[in-house]
Enzyme design. Sequence first.
Site, PDB file in Angstrom:
ATOM      1  N   TYR A 168       0.872  -1.173   0.000  1.00 25.46           N
ATOM      2  CA  TYR A 168       0.000   0.000   0.000  1.00 25.46           C
ATOM      3  C   TYR A 168       0.912   1.226   0.000  1.00 25.46           C
ATOM      4  O   TYR A 168       1.878   1.284   0.765  1.00 25.46           O
ATOM      5  CB  TYR A 168      -0.887   0.018   1.259  1.00 25.46           C
ATOM      6  CG  TYR A 168      -1.664   1.307   1.384  1.00 25.46           C
ATOM      7  CD1 TYR A 168      -2.954   1.403   0.874  1.00 25.46           C
ATOM      8  CD2 TYR A 168      -1.089   2.443   1.966  1.00 25.46           C
ATOM      9  CE1 TYR A 168      -3.656   2.603   0.937  1.00 25.46           C
ATOM     10  CE2 TYR A 168      -1.784   3.638   2.029  1.00 25.46           C
ATOM     11  CZ  TYR A 168      -3.062   3.709   1.516  1.00 25.46           C
ATOM     12  OH  TYR A 168      -3.749   4.899   1.577  1.00 25.46           O
ATOM     13  N   GLU A 195      -3.014   7.858  -4.149  1.00 21.80           N
ATOM     14  CA  GLU A 195      -3.022   6.536  -3.500  1.00 21.80           C
ATOM     15  C   GLU A 195      -2.776   5.458  -4.540  1.00 21.80           C
ATOM     16  O   GLU A 195      -3.508   5.384  -5.538  1.00 21.80           O
ATOM     17  CB  GLU A 195      -4.365   6.296  -2.799  1.00 21.80           C
ATOM     18  CG  GLU A 195      -4.375   5.020  -1.975  1.00 21.80           C
ATOM     19  CD  GLU A 195      -5.731   4.774  -1.323  1.00 21.80           C
ATOM     20  OE1 GLU A 195      -6.727   4.567  -2.059  1.00 21.80           O
ATOM     21  OE2 GLU A 195      -5.810   4.792  -0.085  1.00 21.80           O
TER      22      GLU A 195
END
Length: 257
Positions: A108, A196
């Site tokens: 992530y 992101e």
Amino acid sequence: MNLHEYQAKELLRKYEIQTPYGQVAETLNEVNALAKDIKNPVVLKAQIHAGGRGKSGGVKVVKSKDEALEFSSKLLGKNLVTYQNQPSGQPVHKILFEETENIINELYFSILIDREEEKVCLVVSSAGGMEIEEISKKSPDLILKEFCNPITGLMDYQTRELANSLKFSADLAGKFNKFAKSAYRLFTENNLSLLEINPLVINDANDFVALDCKMSIDDNALYKQKKLSELRDWSQDDSKEAEAHHLPPGMFGSTIR
Ligand code: ADP
Ligand code: MG
């Protein structure tokens, strides 16, 4: 203002961040043309301004033209509901066809503005593919953060610290430094409020590849980002909000009572 994944990935490529090769289709004829000579499996991804598509039937690996047409005819022109959007979902007007990546590891990665610290913050986790809210509930110790000084920006020692915590080899640590610095430059030069990449994967060539990307541009800075603001897709916004944006100046006073 949010960008679609395929638009965000075009911007990533401009900053030399690796993404799988992809093309978008807007009609079944275009799907047919793209799928006509599928040799290797490809990933089809519904383009909406929401994540959680994988768990809601919006992402699929297909191996033939028929499979591609079946998936696309179910989605094109329809609303896709995921746990991240409104109960009515968001309309799918484009399908992204993308090469499949051989994934060795999923991470992530995000860059955002931390309101408490009033600084740009890098957030990285080895728990890739999971949403950040889920990681922070289930395994908060897996979330690594680096705050950036606005004058000096992202420093080498900070990417080194992240690479050490993630136990990267020297080769990967070097590649991670280049990747994170490009992402930081992209974030600041384009007035983003969120970048992101989830998952950010390490592929079988030991390279970092952005498999998904969510980009939000700070609405207050859109006047400086004319090219990006032209990419706005109003169909993805709440209809009342979209309508309000299109009212001529001065109309707000007469509509809000
Ligand atoms: P969402 O976050 O909306 O569910 P993603 O783009 O993250 O959508 O896709 C969901 C999952 O599908 C990813 O976590 C990844 O495992 C897989 N995936 C997505 N794109 C590719 C690709 N190009 N090659 C291989 N797997 C992919
Ligand atoms: Mg994702």
